[in-house]
Design an enzyme around this catalytic site. Structure first.
Site, PDB file in Angstrom:
ATOM      1  N   HIS A   1       1.094  -1.010  -0.088  1.00  0.00           N
ATOM      2  CA  HIS A   1      -0.615  -0.255  -0.400  1.00  0.00           C
ATOM      3  C   HIS A   1       0.832   1.191   0.112  1.00  0.00           C
ATOM      4  CE1 HIS A   1      -3.150   2.350   0.310  1.00  0.00           C
ATOM      5  NE2 HIS A   1      -3.485   2.884   1.815  1.00  0.00           N
TER       6      HIS A   1
ATOM      7  N   CYS B   1      -3.893   2.474  -5.487  1.00  0.00           N
ATOM      8  CA  CYS B   1      -2.623   4.073  -4.603  1.00  0.00           C
ATOM      9  C   CYS B   1      -1.189   4.130  -5.081  1.00  0.00           C
ATOM     10  CB  CYS B   1      -3.060   3.103  -3.146  1.00  0.00           C
ATOM     11  SG  CYS B   1      -2.312   1.413  -2.896  1.00  0.00           S
TER      12      CYS B   1
ATOM     13  N   HIS C   1      -2.577   9.157   1.031  1.00  0.00           N
ATOM     14  CA  HIS C   1      -3.182   8.295   0.300  1.00  0.00           C
ATOM     15  C   HIS C   1      -4.206   7.655   0.148  1.00  0.00           C
ATOM     16  CE1 HIS C   1      -3.932   6.061   4.186  1.00  0.00           C
ATOM     17  NE2 HIS C   1      -3.761   6.622   4.462  1.00  0.00           N
TER      18      HIS C   1
END
Length: 209
Positions: A43, A168, A55
């Site tokens: 991530h 992401c 993010h």
């Protein structure tokens, strides 16, 4: 002697692939990531200073994507927001700004932080894991990277989340290079494109007949 050299090379390679960055060593505009689901994916986000990361998360709630989890989601929604940054995962979606702890949490585990490398020699490029580096060159200053992330956050303007085509890593890479790219899903994206082309070709062939 030979074994000693091999051990040193192996140690260096492992450090390159798994190097953990301490919070105190983070720099403004750093592209950071943490692993999730036993290291099967990573991530990504942009460190914007003062212990915060911007993010990109899913733009739909889990209740919408997985209706069977609705009872679980209702229980999660009554939990208080993060006392440090106010983030509440089950409510806020899209481009979000959170503290490092919220960024690092993966279920019930606090994952370690890693710094995403942008320019790697060919050897490192071949040996490093998917989603931990990107061959694109970053020509933007740290302040420009942060400004891009902040602007996208302010307007929640990065479109709908898509695991393969708009995730992401696409977001973090875009902030640093102005190009949407995700190394860890590039293969899947290629397969999806090939499948679509094959399907379209088959449909045209059937229509002719």
């Amino acid at each position: 002697m030979v074994m000693e050299i091999i051990n040193k090379v192996w140690t260096i390679l492992m450090q390159l692939m798994w190097k953990v960055v301490r919070r105190d060593d983070l720099k403004l505009g750093d592209h950071v990531y943490r692993y999730g689901l036993y290291g099967l994916y990573s991530h990504h986000g942009i460190y914007v200073g003062e212990g915060h990361v911007i993010h990109f998360t899913r733009t739909q709630s889990k209740m919408t994507i997985f209706p069977s989890l609705s009872k679980t989601i209702r229980k999660q929604q009554i939990l208080p927001p993060c006392p440090e940054c106010g983030y509440q995962e089950t409510i806020k979606h899209g481009v979000v700004k959170t503290c490092l702890s919220c960024f690092q949490w993966d279920g019930k585990k606090l994952r370690s932080l890693h710094r995403h490398e942008n320019i790697w020699p060919k050897l490192k490029l071949k040996l490093t894991r998917q989603g931990t580096h990107n061959p694109l060159v970053n020509t933007k200053s740290p302040r420009q990277v942060v400004n891009t992330a902040c602007k996208l956050h302010a307007n929640n303007a990065f479109g709908n989340y898509n695991l393969i085509n708009n995730n992401c890593e696409h977001f973090a890479t875009f902030c640093r290079t102005d190009i949407r790219a995700s190394k860890q899903t590039a293969f899947l994206s290629g397969c999806e494109r090939t499948f679509k082309e094959a399907r379209d070709w088959t449909m045209k062939l059937l229509q002719r007949n």
